[in-house]
Motif scaffolding. Structure first.
Motif, mmCIF file in Angstrom:
data_model
loop_
_atom_site.group_PDB
_atom_site.id
_atom_site.type_symbol
_atom_site.label_atom_id
_atom_site.label_comp_id
_atom_site.label_asym_id
_atom_site.label_seq_id
_atom_site.Cartn_x
_atom_site.Cartn_y
_atom_site.Cartn_z
ATOM 1 N N ARG A 33 0.828 -1.215 0.000
ATOM 2 C CA ARG A 33 0.000 0.000 0.000
ATOM 3 C C ARG A 33 0.858 1.260 0.000
ATOM 4 O O ARG A 33 0.622 2.186 -0.787
ATOM 5 C CB ARG A 33 -0.939 -0.012 1.205
ATOM 6 C CG ARG A 33 -1.827 1.231 1.296
ATOM 7 C CD ARG A 33 -2.769 1.150 2.484
ATOM 8 N NE ARG A 33 -3.494 2.398 2.641
ATOM 9 C CZ ARG A 33 -3.048 3.449 3.315
ATOM 10 N NH1 ARG A 33 -1.835 3.389 3.890
ATOM 11 N NH2 ARG A 33 -3.750 4.558 3.410
ATOM 12 N N ARG A 34 1.838 1.322 0.880
ATOM 13 C CA ARG A 34 2.680 2.522 0.952
ATOM 14 C C ARG A 34 3.462 2.738 -0.346
ATOM 15 O O ARG A 34 3.624 3.870 -0.802
ATOM 16 C CB ARG A 34 3.646 2.427 2.134
ATOM 17 C CG ARG A 34 3.006 2.780 3.469
ATOM 18 C CD ARG A 34 3.996 2.708 4.611
ATOM 19 N NE ARG A 34 3.381 3.142 5.847
ATOM 20 C CZ ARG A 34 3.530 4.345 6.391
ATOM 21 N NH1 ARG A 34 4.292 5.250 5.791
ATOM 22 N NH2 ARG A 34 2.937 4.660 7.514
ATOM 23 N N ILE B 95 1.087 4.196 -3.009
ATOM 24 C CA ILE B 95 0.712 5.600 -2.751
ATOM 25 C C ILE B 95 1.904 6.539 -2.931
ATOM 26 O O ILE B 95 1.806 7.577 -3.596
ATOM 27 C CB ILE B 95 0.136 5.744 -1.325
ATOM 28 C CG1 ILE B 95 -1.200 5.001 -1.225
ATOM 29 C CG2 ILE B 95 -0.058 7.227 -0.968
ATOM 30 C CD1 ILE B 95 -1.773 4.952 0.181
ATOM 31 N N ASN C 134 2.530 9.633 -5.436
ATOM 32 C CA ASN C 134 2.745 10.985 -4.908
ATOM 33 C C ASN C 134 3.975 11.639 -5.528
ATOM 34 O O ASN C 134 3.954 12.834 -5.859
ATOM 35 C CB ASN C 134 2.928 10.938 -3.388
ATOM 36 C CG ASN C 134 1.646 10.629 -2.649
ATOM 37 O OD1 ASN C 134 0.554 10.692 -3.216
ATOM 38 N ND2 ASN C 134 1.753 10.284 -1.375
ATOM 39 N N ASP D 269 -5.146 0.243 -7.255
ATOM 40 C CA ASP D 269 -5.219 1.126 -6.077
ATOM 41 C C ASP D 269 -4.933 0.322 -4.817
ATOM 42 O O ASP D 269 -4.950 -0.910 -4.822
ATOM 43 C CB ASP D 269 -6.582 1.829 -5.970
ATOM 44 C CG ASP D 269 -7.744 0.859 -5.873
ATOM 45 O OD1 ASP D 269 -7.844 0.167 -4.850
ATOM 46 O OD2 ASP D 269 -8.543 0.803 -6.828
ATOM 47 N N SER E 93 -6.597 -0.271 -2.190
ATOM 48 C CA SER E 93 -7.662 -1.077 -1.590
ATOM 49 C C SER E 93 -7.608 -2.536 -2.022
ATOM 50 O O SER E 93 -8.241 -3.393 -1.412
ATOM 51 C CB SER E 93 -9.029 -0.479 -1.957
ATOM 52 O OG SER E 93 -9.252 -0.567 -3.357
ATOM 53 N N GLU F 23 6.493 15.941 3.183
ATOM 54 C CA GLU F 23 5.050 16.171 3.094
ATOM 55 C C GLU F 23 4.483 15.582 1.822
ATOM 56 O O GLU F 23 3.398 14.975 1.825
ATOM 57 C CB GLU F 23 4.759 17.678 3.152
ATOM 58 C CG GLU F 23 5.041 18.289 4.511
ATOM 59 C CD GLU F 23 4.932 19.806 4.485
ATOM 60 O OE1 GLU F 23 4.616 20.362 3.416
ATOM 61 O OE2 GLU F 23 5.133 20.438 5.542
ATOM 62 N N GLU F 24 5.183 15.728 0.709
ATOM 63 C CA GLU F 24 4.701 15.205 -0.550
ATOM 64 C C GLU F 24 4.733 13.674 -0.565
ATOM 65 O O GLU F 24 3.780 13.027 -1.011
ATOM 66 C CB GLU F 24 5.563 15.743 -1.712
ATOM 67 C CG GLU F 24 5.079 15.323 -3.088
ATOM 68 C CD GLU F 24 3.725 15.902 -3.451
ATOM 69 O OE1 GLU F 24 3.054 15.301 -4.304
ATOM 70 O OE2 GLU F 24 3.343 16.941 -2.868
ATOM 71 N N LYS G 52 2.016 11.975 1.903
ATOM 72 C CA LYS G 52 0.629 12.431 1.776
ATOM 73 C C LYS G 52 -0.303 11.242 1.503
ATOM 74 O O LYS G 52 -0.146 10.518 0.550
ATOM 75 C CB LYS G 52 0.530 13.434 0.628
ATOM 76 C CG LYS G 52 -0.840 14.056 0.426
ATOM 77 C CD LYS G 52 -0.768 15.185 -0.587
ATOM 78 C CE LYS G 52 -0.220 14.693 -1.909
ATOM 79 N NZ LYS G 52 -0.140 15.779 -2.928
ATOM 80 N N GLY G 53 -1.245 11.031 2.407
ATOM 81 C CA GLY G 53 -2.244 9.996 2.201
ATOM 82 C C GLY G 53 -1.854 8.612 2.668
ATOM 83 O O GLY G 53 -2.641 7.674 2.530
ATOM 84 N N VAL G 54 -0.659 8.448 3.255
ATOM 85 C CA VAL G 54 -0.266 7.107 3.691
ATOM 86 C C VAL G 54 -0.770 6.814 5.097
ATOM 87 O O VAL G 54 -0.798 5.664 5.512
ATOM 88 C CB VAL G 54 1.261 6.921 3.641
ATOM 89 C CG1 VAL G 54 1.768 7.095 2.232
ATOM 90 C CG2 VAL G 54 1.983 7.847 4.587
#
Length: 487
Positions: free
Chosen positions: A93-94, A97, A101, A259, A261, A481-482, A485-487
């Motif tokens: 997952r990481r 993402i 990013n 994705d 999920s 930050e970039e 983001k979202g992890v």
């Protein structure tokens, strides 16, 4: 006869898929990652088929099955629980993402953008290109030995056949073709592996009786002084189970899934697939004790055991023609899928990571797709010459390249996914310490201890990275930050 018929049908299907993939491939993202649109089944099977190749079925299963006996099954267990399930759940997952990013497609690109290190990408690309060459050559060599045993054709001819057909579907179709052929190859591998184990043990009196007999015969065939130590077994489990966590051709599968999920579903499929393939390969390897003794084992010209020929010789003696033809396709499938992933990742190290620009400024067309196709063909040809003229043992080849690549990337990649405090200097230090440790230990300890060398090459940078990070300049907040983001 059956072998020839099935082989021709198989190659025709692979060529057709290559042409289909060519028409779907429009951009570099399509060629290398399938446009990041693949579902969990395609991604999981692609991971599994890239994990296991002729190196496992021919080299590893034969050598470790004979020398380790039932202890070889610990390797299969580690590959299943750590190399497949653990990798997907911890890293999948990481990775998906963070690579999106940072708008990165390759391991060198990811490391450069994650740490803001301009020279990290060419260094990483060079390591990939040079050290995956022997790994690719080892796949060619294992497959050549099987063709030689089954078809009674010269080893050199078998290698040339593999070059031609792997090149056709990979160079034309890119990742779309690889993923689709991996699905077909994965089905062949799954069914063929189960059938192979069933027949081999039925001919020996049944599975339970065969396993019990292996335990007794192993003590007679392998003297206690030659049996592996616990450290040797653990190092081999560690190398083959944690190594894939940092191999670019394996990590690429996380980039391409549609994705995050779908990670858990992919993890389940990959784990089941890896369990069947891994245990089947080693169960056949240890069955060598049921069909050979030290006097009847295949031998090299100089008198040593020819570990690369143990499994091919066993299968030719035991399996009926039709099943032998299917098993040939099994090993061929495993090898071609691994080889195509290696070629794709290695050619990307030049076409994407070292090529000065992806777009033609005058026409706006993506020239890197053509560059990737060209370099893929060149890489296959170079692998052929390495496997044909230079290296002698499949396991030695794989162990050196596996340890060098995994040791170089494991620390900067894994720490980069989870720790915001990792620094640019630490990434350089960890990469170089892993590479130098592998090379130094490999030549100091010798090829027989290559799993121990590879394990050391992965452990040292995991220690070096946090120490250097604590005493070096912290990364810029904008990068952190970039990336996170979202992890």
């Amino acid at each position: 006869m059956w072998s020839v018929v099935l082989l021709v049908v198989f190659f025709v299907i692979m060529t057709g898929i290559g042409l289909w993939g060519m028409f779907r491939t429009k951009t570099l993202g399509d060629f290398f990652l399938g446009g990041r649109t693949l579902g969990p089944w395609l991604s999981a099977i692609a991971y599994g088929t890239s994990y296991f190749s002729a190196v496992l079925f021919i080299g590893f299963a034969g050598k470790q099955g004979w020398l380790f006996g039932l202890n070889a099954l610990w390797i299969a267990l580690g590959n299943c629980l750590v190399g497949a399930l653990g990798a997907w759940l911890v890293l999948g997952r990481r990775t998906r993402i963070m690579t999106q990013n940072l708008d990165t497609m390759t391991m060198p690109e990811f490391l450069q953008e994650r740490y803001g290190a301009r020279h990290l990408k060419p260094l990483a690309a060079a390591i990939i290109f040079f050290f995956l060459l022997p790994y690719s050559a080892s796949v060619f060599k294992g497959l050549g030995h099987l063709f030689e045993a089954v078809f009674q054709i010269p080893y050199e001819t078998a290698l040339l056949l593999m070059i031609g057909f792997t090149g056709v579907y990979l160079v034309l179709g890119g990742y779309f073709a690889i993923a689709m052929t991996d699905l077909i190859q994965g089905i062949l591998m799954f069914g063929g592996a189960l059938a192979m184990v069933w027949v081999v043990y039925q001919r020996a009196g049944g599975f339970v009786a065969g396993i019990e007999k292996v335990g007794r015969l192993y003590q007679e065939h392998v003297p206690a002084s030659q049996q592996p130590s616990v450290i040797t077994v653990l190092s081999l489990v560690f190398m083959t189970s944690f190594g894939p966590w940092a191999l670019p051709q394996m990590v690429q599968k996380f980039y391409a899934i549609k994705d995050g999920s779908q990670i858990r579903r992919a993890a389940t499929v990959s784990t089941v697939f890896s369990a069947v393939i891994g245990f089947s390969a080693y169960l056949v390897g240890i069955a060598a004790h049921l069909y050979f003794n030290p006097e009847t084992l295949p031998r090299l010209a100089k008198g040593g055991i020819n570990f690369d020929s143990i499994v091919p010789t066993l299968l030719v003696q035991v399996l009926p023609e039709l099943l032998l033809a299917i098993i040939l396709l099994l090993v061929l499938s495993a090898s071609m899928s691994t080889l195509s992933s290696l070629v794709l990742v290695s050619s990307s190290s030049v076409a994407i990571d070292l090529y000065p620009g992806r777009l033609d400024a005058t026409t706006g067309k993506d020239r890197s797709v053509a560059m990737m196709r060209f370099l893929s063909a060149i890489f296959i040809i170079i692998s052929y010459f390495i496997s044909r003229y230079q290296f002698e043992f499949i396991v030695t080849l794989m162990s050196l390249s596996w340890g060098a690549v995994a040791g170089s990337f494991i620390a900067p990649y894994i720490y980069g996914l989870f720790w915001k405090g990792g620094t640019k200097v630490a990434a350089y230090s960890a990469m170089l310490s892993g590479l130098l440790t592998e090379i130094g230990l490999f030549f100091m300890l010798g090829p027989a201890q290559s799993p121990l060398a590879a394990s050391g090459a992965m452990l040292v940078p995991l220690i070096v990275f946090p120490i250097v990070s604590l005493v070096s300049k912290k990364p810029e907040n904008t990068i952190i930050e970039e990336a996170f983001k979202g992890v």
